[in-house]
Every structure is written in C-alpha cells, then in structure tokens.
Motif scaffolding. Structure first.
Motif, PDB file in Angstrom:
ATOM      1  N   VAL A  88       0.821  -1.213   0.000  1.00 11.09           N
ATOM      2  CA  VAL A  88       0.000   0.000   0.000  1.00 11.09           C
ATOM      3  C   VAL A  88       0.857   1.266   0.000  1.00 11.09           C
ATOM      4  O   VAL A  88       0.338   2.366   0.141  1.00 11.09           O
ATOM      5  CB  VAL A  88      -0.972   0.032   1.208  1.00 11.09           C
ATOM      6  N   GLU A  89       2.164   1.112  -0.125  1.00 11.72           N
ATOM      7  CA  GLU A  89       3.046   2.271  -0.104  1.00 11.72           C
ATOM      8  C   GLU A  89       4.012   2.216  -1.292  1.00 11.72           C
ATOM      9  O   GLU A  89       4.411   1.138  -1.727  1.00 11.72           O
ATOM     10  CB  GLU A  89       3.846   2.325   1.205  1.00 11.72           C
ATOM     11  N   GLN A  90       4.368   3.394  -1.777  1.00 13.24           N
ATOM     12  CA  GLN A  90       5.363   3.503  -2.838  1.00 13.24           C
ATOM     13  C   GLN A  90       6.363   4.593  -2.493  1.00 13.24           C
ATOM     14  O   GLN A  90       6.029   5.577  -1.820  1.00 13.24           O
ATOM     15  CB  GLN A  90       4.694   3.836  -4.177  1.00 13.24           C
ATOM     16  N   ILE A  91       7.588   4.390  -2.956  1.00 13.03           N
ATOM     17  CA  ILE A  91       8.631   5.407  -2.830  1.00 13.03           C
ATOM     18  C   ILE A  91       8.968   5.856  -4.244  1.00 13.03           C
ATOM     19  O   ILE A  91       9.394   5.060  -5.076  1.00 13.03           O
ATOM     20  CB  ILE A  91       9.878   4.847  -2.127  1.00 13.03           C
ATOM     21  N   VAL A  92       8.745   7.132  -4.513  1.00 15.70           N
ATOM     22  CA  VAL A  92       8.966   7.695  -5.843  1.00 15.70           C
ATOM     23  C   VAL A  92      10.170   8.626  -5.786  1.00 15.70           C
ATOM     24  O   VAL A  92      10.238   9.511  -4.918  1.00 15.70           O
ATOM     25  CB  VAL A  92       7.725   8.474  -6.336  1.00 15.70           C
ATOM     26  N   ARG A  93      11.112   8.413  -6.689  1.00 23.05           N
ATOM     27  CA  ARG A  93      12.280   9.288  -6.777  1.00 23.05           C
ATOM     28  C   ARG A  93      12.122  10.198  -7.982  1.00 23.05           C
ATOM     29  O   ARG A  93      11.995   9.735  -9.116  1.00 23.05           O
ATOM     30  CB  ARG A  93      13.547   8.460  -6.881  1.00 23.05           C
ATOM     31  N   CYS A  94      12.109  11.509  -7.731  1.00 24.55           N
ATOM     32  CA  CYS A  94      11.929  12.507  -8.784  1.00 24.55           C
ATOM     33  C   CYS A  94      13.200  13.335  -8.947  1.00 24.55           C
ATOM     34  O   CYS A  94      13.932  13.553  -7.966  1.00 24.55           O
ATOM     35  CB  CYS A  94      10.772  13.451  -8.443  1.00 24.55           C
ATOM     36  N   PRO A  95      13.469  13.824 -10.150  1.00 25.65           N
ATOM     37  CA  PRO A  95      14.599  14.746 -10.318  1.00 25.65           C
ATOM     38  C   PRO A  95      14.351  16.032  -9.524  1.00 25.65           C
ATOM     39  O   PRO A  95      13.198  16.459  -9.361  1.00 25.65           O
ATOM     40  CB  PRO A  95      14.602  15.028 -11.829  1.00 25.65           C
ATOM     41  N   SER A  96      15.418  16.618  -9.014  1.00 22.28           N
ATOM     42  CA  SER A  96      15.273  17.916  -8.350  1.00 22.28           C
ATOM     43  C   SER A  96      14.799  18.949  -9.366  1.00 22.28           C
ATOM     44  O   SER A  96      15.320  19.026 -10.477  1.00 22.28           O
ATOM     45  CB  SER A  96      16.599  18.359  -7.735  1.00 22.28           C
ATOM     46  N   GLY A  97      13.800  19.734  -8.989  1.00 25.08           N
ATOM     47  CA  GLY A  97      13.254  20.734  -9.902  1.00 25.08           C
ATOM     48  C   GLY A  97      13.886  22.096  -9.695  1.00 25.08           C
ATOM     49  O   GLY A  97      14.753  22.277  -8.826  1.00 25.08           O
ATOM     50  N   ILE A 103       7.057  20.161  -5.121  1.00 27.53           N
ATOM     51  CA  ILE A 103       7.084  18.905  -5.865  1.00 27.53           C
ATOM     52  C   ILE A 103       6.036  17.945  -5.321  1.00 27.53           C
ATOM     53  O   ILE A 103       5.930  17.730  -4.111  1.00 27.53           O
ATOM     54  CB  ILE A 103       8.475  18.259  -5.801  1.00 27.53           C
ATOM     55  N   THR A 104       5.246  17.390  -6.233  1.00 25.72           N
ATOM     56  CA  THR A 104       4.277  16.370  -5.881  1.00 25.72           C
ATOM     57  C   THR A 104       4.220  15.368  -7.029  1.00 25.72           C
ATOM     58  O   THR A 104       5.105  15.362  -7.891  1.00 25.72           O
ATOM     59  CB  THR A 104       2.897  16.980  -5.587  1.00 25.72           C
ATOM     60  N   VAL A 105       3.203  14.512  -7.033  1.00 27.49           N
ATOM     61  CA  VAL A 105       3.028  13.562  -8.132  1.00 27.49           C
ATOM     62  C   VAL A 105       1.632  13.697  -8.713  1.00 27.49           C
ATOM     63  O   VAL A 105       0.720  14.220  -8.079  1.00 27.49           O
ATOM     64  CB  VAL A 105       3.262  12.099  -7.680  1.00 27.49           C
TER      65      VAL A 105
END
Length: 538
Positions: A88-97, A103-105
């Motif tokens: 029920v959980e995810q870890i999302v890695r995003c580029p630094s903006g 920052i969200t998804v």
C-alpha cells in the motif's frame, strides 16, 4: 438496471476531492512525506487498502509554484524510479526541480495530487524499529554528534505522535542511549500495547531539551516475529552477509554466488538509490533459490546507521553476519567452508571467565587494475590479480546479540557488550580480497558520493591524503595515463586459482556467475548462455 459503485463508508483524507484544471478528481493516494536530497526528491505515497498502485509509466513528477494557487503544473518529468513497499506504499524518486517549485506527483488519468510535508535529508528522524527488549531504536540525521563516542542521553528525549509542534499532543519518553546517529528510547507502554493499531501511523522523533524537535518521517516499525521473540537457541542461518550498495547490479551475481559456494546462507542488500538493474538481479537470484532480500535505503551518508539497522533485523535469524562491500570477497585459503572456519576460530580461542567471542576481524588486501582496461569477463576474482603489499583496515563478522546497545559502528566494525571480545584472524585462515581499484570505468563511480557518515566525499577538498582516497589521484574523476598499472606491488592469484579449480564447469570452463544458475536442493542447474542446452552439475 443497477450497477455497483464503490464509495467510502466514512470521510477520510483519501476520500477528498481535488481539482486538476477544471475537472474534480477523487483522491486515490496521498503524498505522505517528501524528502529533499541534494540531487533528487523522494516522495512517500500512501494508498487505501486494496487500491491498485500506479506504475512508473502512469506517474509524473509534478512541479507547482509555491506562491501560485493555480493547480496547473509549471513542469512535469518522469520519475527516476518507483519502488513498492508493503503493498500500500510507494517510494517515488523525482529529479530535483527548479528552485521555488513545490514537488508532488500526478497520474496521467487522475490529475495532480496534493503535496505532502517537505523535509531536508540532513535534519531528520528517518527510521525507527522496536528491538527485542521493547526499546525503540531511532535513526536520525542532524544532531552532529561525535563519531565513536557515547553522548549525554539526559540532554534529549524521544517523542511519539503525529504533530511534534504541539508537545501536549505527543508521548514523551526517556532516551536510554545516544551515539553517532542512533538513539535508543524507552518505548511507552501504550505504544507497545497498541502496536497493531498504531504501527502504521505513529511517528517517532528526538527532541533536544530546551531546544527543538527533529522533523520526522520515522514511523514506528516492528521486527519480524523471529526478530522480536526471545532469541532461539538455534537460529535458521549460521552465516549471513549485509551490504549497502549503489549501482552494483553487474557485480552482484558473482558476489552472491561465490559466497554461497563457501557457505553464506542469507544476504541483506541495502539499496542506496540504485538506478541500474539491482532490483532485477536480486529478484532473479531470489527466484533461483538464494535467500536474498532488498531493503530500500535512500538515506545519504548513513552506512553506519544502515548496518546497525541490518544487525537488528538479523538478530533473530543469523548466528554470524559479515559486513562487507560488493567489491570485497572473503578468501579462505584453507579451502574450508566459512562456518567451519568461524567454528574453529571461536572454539579454539581461550575464554577468560564468561567472556565470549562476538566479533571476528578480517584483514583486507587492496587489488589494483592489474593491467586491465576493460571489465574482466570472468569476474573480478579471476581478472584482478595484482595488489598492494600492505594490508588495509579490517572488516568484521559479528554475532548480532554481542553488539553494544548503542550500536556504535565505524568502518565496518562494532562496539561490543562488556562480556564479548573480538579476535583478529590469521591471514592464512581468512582474508578479504578488496577489489578497490578496478578498471577506470568502474572506479570513477566512487566519485559520485561516499556512503559512510564520517568520511569526506572524493570530490571534497578535505582529508585529501586520507587512506580512503586513491593516492595521488586528487579530487577530480580524471583518468591518469598509467591507471591500469597502478596499485600493483605483488601478484596474488590465490583466490583466482581456487575459483578456477573448484567452480569452473569442466566442459566449457564457464564459472557459475557467467551462466543462468538455479539452486535447488543442492544441485546446480546451469543453462549456458546463447544455447538451450541444460546441464546438471552436482
């Protein structure tokens, strides 16, 4: 005609509607926490139970203006990686903006989801585990305590709750010990008695008395049943290995299979922000019969904390656990299995009173490129055969229950309880071959970032003469003309000879890690690359 419609029985944060452009959207996930790292952003997503999780291709990293209330994104990028934990959980890695953007998804079908609270990586309580004795071990960044020293616990207290800005709404408890970046707290009884109810929601942090409280994303976790129950008289595994790795996919197979052949039974891999195929290699090894697990550990410069976390997890499963890197291989010149070497060492050492052996320290030899300019096809053990004469610092194999309650460790060795001692191993019995200075293509990756807390990164202009650096290399990843011939003072083919003699396939000279290998009931099934022929090798 009647058709089924799903609705929330009561109002919850996940039942709120959000707006993306002009269309209202039902929120099917929440961004629980956001952590800013130097070169990327980590977002922790929480889904309702039984909800379908988004795939990496369905998610976007969304960058919004902090000062503008418009839901229209300023920028969208694809996630660098998405990992799933606990269904029920995810870890999302995003580029630094760009600076100044929140920052969200978002998903391509459901719009943009509200951003969660944002924290900086270097001032944060990030993990928390309840130990066998029901104390809470909290892993933190930002207290800036001295290495290898026990600090004054009376200056701190632990806090449990959700909103740490209001002390009246949190549970406060005594700090039993604090050292480096690990805090041990007395867990409130109400938390222990209600663990099933609060386990997924209660957070833990550390407060400096008279000062502030560290921001926290550390939700209280509990060890598996084997880890929390009284320690068994006989544990499932005699020998285990724990490592922290980043982008080591192409070397993991050789490392795991070789150590299995000498007697290692369990592997704990702490994945420190890999963006290669590390997860797929670990999954393939697990499917082939190796007892190996991947633990997502995105925290920067926390190797000591990660090893302590691993030691806690292994306490109920492993009699002995070694802490070595993926470019380090245990070499047993006697030809014995690892558990036999350990048994011989610990049974022949004279005991004084009730003192027992809790740590085995193994010397390291550093190998150089050995004249090579490309990655050796048969693996590092066969390819690199020239090393420095003088041995390096040691690496350790420990009994998890022998560790001091502070869990202090530095450069792969731990502080022990008073009733345990360490021993140094004769190099003729066991030694670590450290393939530290490999071909430049591999070695230059060390300039990205060091994982240890108290060592400078190779690009930093400090401690440039440290033994942790490559002598004469400086702080820039520029290949010296003579790199392939450096660090070569003596030829050492001991481990190479043993590997080729004992593990090579007599029909085609292939080594196990050069093939697709399944481990089943003591039999090796080797499928040769580029053929459909399957051979069976006892």
């Amino acid at each position: 005609r009647f058709e089924p419609v799903l609705k929330f029985a009561r109002k919850t944060p996940t039942a709120n509607a959000i707006v993306s452009g002009e269309h209202p959207v039902t929120q099917i996930l929440s961004v629980r926490e956001t952590v800013l790292l130097p070169d990327q952003v980590i977002l922790f997503l929480k889904y309702p139970r039984s909800a379908r999780l988004f795939t990496k291709e369905e998610l976007d990293c969304v960058y919004l203006s902090v000062h503008n209330t418009s839901p229209v994104p300023r920028l969208k990028q694809s996630p660098a990686r998405v990992d799933t934990e606990q269904l029920v959980e995810q870890i999302v890695r995003c580029p630094s903006g760009p600076r100044g953007l929140l920052i969200t998804v978002g998903s391509k079908s459901n719009g943009v989801f509200p951003a969660g609270p944002t924290h900086h990586w270097d001032s944060l309580a990030y993990e928390a585990l309840v130990d066998n004795d029901n104390t809470t071990v909290v892993f933190v960044k930002g207290l800036n305590l001295r290495p290898e020293r026990v600090s004054n616990a009376s200056r701190f207290e632990c806090v449990y709750g959700e909103d740490f800005s209001r002390l009246k709404l949190v549970l406060r408890s005594e700090v039993l010990s604090i050292a480096q970046e690990i805090v041990r707290c007395r867990t409130p009884l109400i938390v222990l008695n209600s663990q099933k109810k609060v386990n997924s929601s209660v957070k833990v942090s550390v407060r400096i008395k008279g000062g502030g409280t560290l921001p926290s994303i550390a939700r209280l976790g509990f060890l598996s049943d084997s880890g929390r129950d009284p320690l068994p008289t006989r544990k499932p595994h005699e020998t285990c290995i724990c490592t922290m790795a980043r982008n080591q996919a192409r070397f993991l197979k050789e490392w795991v299979i070789y150590h299995a052949l000498i007697g290692v039974q369990r592997w704990y891999i702490y994945d420190n922000n890999s963006d290669d195929d590390t997860d797929q290699v670990i999954e393939s090894l697990f499917n082939a019969g190796y007892n190996i697990s991947r633990h997502i550990w995105p925290w920067i410069k926390t190797q000591e904390g990660g090893f302590s976390h691993c030691a806690l997890r292994a306490k109920g499963s492993c009699e002995w656990i070694g802490f070595i890197d993926v470019d380090e291989f245990l070499h047993l010149p006697s030809g014995l299995f690892l558990h036999d070497v350990i048994s011989n060492l610990t049974s022949t050492i004279t005991s004084f009173g009730n003192i027992s052996i809790g740590e085995i320290r193994v010397s390291c030899y550093s190998f150089g490129p050995s004249g090579l300019k490309r990655i050796p096809k048969q693996g590092v053990m066969v390819g690199y055969t020239c090393r420095l004469v003088v041995q390096e610092r040691h690496k350790s194999i420990v009994k998890p229950e022998a560790l001091n309650s502070t869990l202090i460790n530095i450069v792969h060795h731990f502080h022990l309880r008073d009733d345990f001692r360490f021993i140094d191993v004769d190099r003729r019995m066991m030694v670590v071959n450290h393939y530290k200075y490999q071909v430049w293509e591999v070695f230059k990756q060390k300039f990205y970032r060091r994982v240890a807390t108290y060592v400078a990164d190779w690009k930093d202009e400090q401690n440039v003469r440290s033994k942790d650096r490559a002598p004469g290399l400086g702080t820039r990843a520029v290949e010296p003309v003579d790199w392939s011939s450096r660090f070569c003072e003596v030829t050492d083919t001991g481990l190479k000879d043993r590997v080729l003699r004992n593990f090579a396939n007599p029909k085609n000279s292939l080594l196990p890690w050069q093939t697709t290998t399944n481990k089943k009931a003591g039999t090796w099934f080797v499928e040769e690359e580029n053929t459909n022929k399957v051979q069976e090798k006892e």
